[in-house]
Design a protein around this motif. Structure first.
Motif, PDB file in Angstrom:
ATOM      1  N   ALA A  94      94.650  62.703  18.180  1.00 12.56           N
ATOM      2  CA  ALA A  94      94.812  63.768  19.173  1.00 12.56           C
ATOM      3  C   ALA A  94      93.553  64.626  19.231  1.00 12.56           C
ATOM      4  CB  ALA A  94      96.006  64.640  18.784  1.00 12.56           C
ATOM      5  N   ALA A  95      93.443  65.414  20.274  1.00 14.32           N
ATOM      6  CA  ALA A  95      92.351  66.380  20.378  1.00 14.32           C
ATOM      7  C   ALA A  95      92.475  67.400  19.246  1.00 14.32           C
ATOM      8  CB  ALA A  95      92.410  67.081  21.729  1.00 14.32           C
ATOM      9  N   GLY A  96      91.396  68.115  19.011  1.00 14.58           N
ATOM     10  CA  GLY A  96      91.430  69.087  17.924  1.00 14.58           C
ATOM     11  C   GLY A  96      90.365  70.139  18.093  1.00 14.58           C
ATOM     12  N   ILE A  97      90.074  70.815  16.991  1.00 15.59           N
ATOM     13  CA  ILE A  97      89.105  71.915  17.020  1.00 15.59           C
ATOM     14  C   ILE A  97      88.151  71.774  15.847  1.00 15.59           C
ATOM     15  CG2 ILE A  97      90.595  73.454  15.679  1.00 15.59           C
ATOM     16  CD1 ILE A  97      89.571  75.784  17.405  1.00 15.59           C
ATOM     17  N   LEU A  98      86.914  72.204  16.062  1.00 16.96           N
ATOM     18  CA  LEU A  98      85.921  72.251  14.982  1.00 16.96           C
ATOM     19  C   LEU A  98      85.217  73.599  15.089  1.00 16.96           C
ATOM     20  CD1 LEU A  98      83.397  69.567  13.853  1.00 16.96           C
ATOM     21  CD2 LEU A  98      82.542  71.813  14.551  1.00 16.96           C
ATOM     22  N   VAL A  99      85.088  74.296  13.966  1.00 18.48           N
ATOM     23  CA  VAL A  99      84.292  75.529  13.951  1.00 18.48           C
ATOM     24  C   VAL A  99      83.300  75.424  12.804  1.00 18.48           C
ATOM     25  CG1 VAL A  99      86.159  76.921  14.919  1.00 18.48           C
ATOM     26  CG2 VAL A  99      85.855  76.856  12.457  1.00 18.48           C
ATOM     27  N   ALA A 100      82.089  75.891  13.056  1.00 22.72           N
ATOM     28  CA  ALA A 100      81.028  75.820  12.048  1.00 22.72           C
ATOM     29  C   ALA A 100      79.884  76.699  12.504  1.00 22.72           C
ATOM     30  CB  ALA A 100      80.537  74.375  11.898  1.00 22.72           C
ATOM     31  N   GLY A 101      78.995  76.995  11.575  1.00 25.43           N
ATOM     32  CA  GLY A 101      77.777  77.705  11.957  1.00 25.43           C
ATOM     33  C   GLY A 101      76.973  76.835  12.902  1.00 25.43           C
ATOM     34  N   PRO A 102      76.219  77.452  13.825  1.00 24.78           N
ATOM     35  CA  PRO A 102      75.478  76.682  14.818  1.00 24.78           C
ATOM     36  C   PRO A 102      74.540  75.633  14.195  1.00 24.78           C
ATOM     37  CG  PRO A 102      75.377  79.039  15.311  1.00 24.78           C
ATOM     38  CD  PRO A 102      76.089  78.908  14.004  1.00 24.78           C
ATOM     39  N   ALA A 103      74.020  75.890  12.992  1.00 18.92           N
ATOM     40  CA  ALA A 103      73.043  74.972  12.393  1.00 18.92           C
ATOM     41  C   ALA A 103      73.674  73.656  11.940  1.00 18.92           C
ATOM     42  CB  ALA A 103      72.343  75.653  11.214  1.00 18.92           C
ATOM     43  N   ILE A 104      74.947  73.642  11.630  1.00 14.77           N
ATOM     44  CA  ILE A 104      75.568  72.404  11.124  1.00 14.77           C
ATOM     45  C   ILE A 104      76.649  71.856  12.055  1.00 14.77           C
ATOM     46  CG2 ILE A 104      75.068  72.895   8.693  1.00 14.77           C
ATOM     47  CD1 ILE A 104      78.036  73.754   8.391  1.00 14.77           C
ATOM     48  N   ALA A 105      76.961  72.596  13.132  1.00 12.62           N
ATOM     49  CA  ALA A 105      78.106  72.207  13.969  1.00 12.62           C
ATOM     50  C   ALA A 105      77.923  70.831  14.615  1.00 12.62           C
ATOM     51  CB  ALA A 105      78.338  73.268  15.050  1.00 12.62           C
ATOM     52  N   GLU A 106      76.742  70.553  15.162  1.00  8.03           N
ATOM     53  CA  GLU A 106      76.569  69.292  15.898  1.00  8.03           C
ATOM     54  C   GLU A 106      76.611  68.093  14.949  1.00  8.03           C
ATOM     55  OE1 GLU A 106      76.991  69.509  19.069  1.00  8.03           O
ATOM     56  OE2 GLU A 106      76.906  71.686  18.882  1.00  8.03           O
ATOM     57  N   GLU A 107      76.008  68.256  13.774  1.00  2.97           N
ATOM     58  CA  GLU A 107      75.997  67.148  12.805  1.00  2.97           C
ATOM     59  C   GLU A 107      77.420  66.840  12.328  1.00  2.97           C
ATOM     60  OE1 GLU A 107      73.348  67.909   9.533  1.00  2.97           O
ATOM     61  OE2 GLU A 107      73.713  65.931   8.622  1.00  2.97           O
ATOM     62  N   LEU A 108      78.197  67.896  12.077  1.00  2.16           N
ATOM     63  CA  LEU A 108      79.580  67.681  11.647  1.00  2.16           C
ATOM     64  C   LEU A 108      80.411  67.081  12.785  1.00  2.16           C
ATOM     65  CD1 LEU A 108      81.648  68.019   9.362  1.00  2.16           C
ATOM     66  CD2 LEU A 108      82.100  70.341  10.188  1.00  2.16           C
ATOM     67  N   LEU A 109      80.141  67.548  13.996  1.00  3.97           N
ATOM     68  CA  LEU A 109      80.851  67.025  15.167  1.00  3.97           C
ATOM     69  C   LEU A 109      80.589  65.516  15.315  1.00  3.97           C
ATOM     70  CD1 LEU A 109      82.604  68.132  17.494  1.00  3.97           C
ATOM     71  CD2 LEU A 109      80.517  68.465  18.810  1.00  3.97           C
ATOM     72  N   ASP A 110      79.352  65.100  15.118  1.00  7.02           N
ATOM     73  CA  ASP A 110      79.023  63.665  15.192  1.00  7.02           C
ATOM     74  C   ASP A 110      79.806  62.876  14.153  1.00  7.02           C
ATOM     75  OD1 ASP A 110      77.291  64.006  17.227  1.00  7.02           O
ATOM     76  OD2 ASP A 110      75.466  63.920  16.005  1.00  7.02           O
ATOM     77  N   LEU A 111      79.990  63.508  12.976  1.00  6.18           N
ATOM     78  CA  LEU A 111      80.657  62.824  11.871  1.00  6.18           C
ATOM     79  C   LEU A 111      82.162  62.684  12.092  1.00  6.18           C
ATOM     80  CD1 LEU A 111      79.461  61.791   9.211  1.00  6.18           C
ATOM     81  CD2 LEU A 111      79.850  64.072   8.230  1.00  6.18           C
TER      82      LEU A 111
END
Ligand code: IPD
Length: 256
Positions: A237-254
């Motif tokens: 299902a869809a979800g949510i991710l929150v993180a500091g701007p410096a690591i958000a995209e890398e975690l999102l890719d993962l």
């Protein structure tokens, strides 16, 4: 919206959250004792009764003080409003923890796009956001500012469906070697509030309900964190991710 009306919404949210918290604490302590060790066998009934009583109390505050607003809550019917404002409430987020006597649960009350309150009555911690500020007991929330995913402490949660869990385990297997560690504490609203407070560096979860994240995601955005939607994919299902701007995209890719 005028500052006065915003302040009124904030007061209503805090009153509703505190009233619910009092009900939950009284029942929790009567079943578990103040340190959270279960001493009664009828814990499941106690949880659903506590949950329902807390939601009733929240609805009583909202309908008395904000009669024209809509209400969406986990335990009750959706009430359409006439003012264009809608309250989204989770009277008890972290139900399993409450049931097992674990002190990691809270009340989440949001007036969409206006005010978010996450109230942890056992720790007496009030997380709130109004008009772009994000506070914990009146002091500005400071997210971690972590710049390196490899040293990040990442919170997450799992769905209830076994098939979905199997897929989520595959994702965790990818994430775990790439971060400092993972936490699964069992209350999405507190996960978000704690990430906004810098206790975690990031949080993500799929299959989460709107009432679990309504207040916490506003807190995270107001604290300056990146708030991203995880799009639905495959059986997830869809979800949510929150993180500091410096690591958000890398975690999102993962995890995305
Ligand atoms: C649950 C908690 C949990 C999350 C679940 C939610 P509930 O909410 O937030 O951390 O992993 O997805 O359903 O059922 O205790 O209100």
């Amino acid at each position: 919206m005028a500052a006065g009306e915003l302040a009124e919404l904030r007061d209503v949210a805090v009153e509703a959250a505190r009233v619910a918290g009092d009900i939950l604490v009284a029942r929790y302590e009567s079943a578990t004792g103040p340190v959270g060790v279960r001493s009664k066998s009828s814990a499941t009934d106690l949880v659903s009764e506590a949950d329902l009583a807390a939601e009733r109390a929240i609805r009583e505050v909202l309908t008395r003080r904000r009669p024209g607003d809509g209400i969406l809550g986990e335990e009750g019917d959706d009430v359409p409003g006439t003012t264009g404002l809608r309250w989204v409430v989770d009277p008890l987020d972290g139900t399993t923890n409450y049931l097992f006597g674990l002190p990691q649960w809270c009340v989440s009350v949001a007036c969409e796009h206006r005010v978010g309150v996450v109230w942890d009555p056992l720790r007496q911690e009030l997380f709130e956001t109004t008009g772009g500020t994000a506070l914990l007991n009146g002091r500005a929330l400071e997210p971690s500012g972590r710049e390196d995913l490899a040293t990040a402490l990442v919170a997450t949660g799992f769905g209830y469906d076994a098939g979905v869990r199997a897929r989520q385990a595959e994702v965790i297997a990818r994430v775990l070697p790439r971060v400092r560690d993972i936490r699964r504490m069992g209350s999405a609203a507190l996960d978000l509030a704690w990430t906004a407070a810098g206790r975690y560096d990031a949080y993500y979860e799929r299959g989460i309900a709107v009432w679990d994240v309504a207040a916490g995601s506003m807190l995270c955005a107001a604290a300056g964190l990146a708030v991203r939607e995880l799009p639905a994919r495959d059986a997830l299902a869809a979800g949510i991710l929150v993180a500091g701007p410096a690591i958000a995209e890398e975690l999102l890719d993962l995890v995305g």
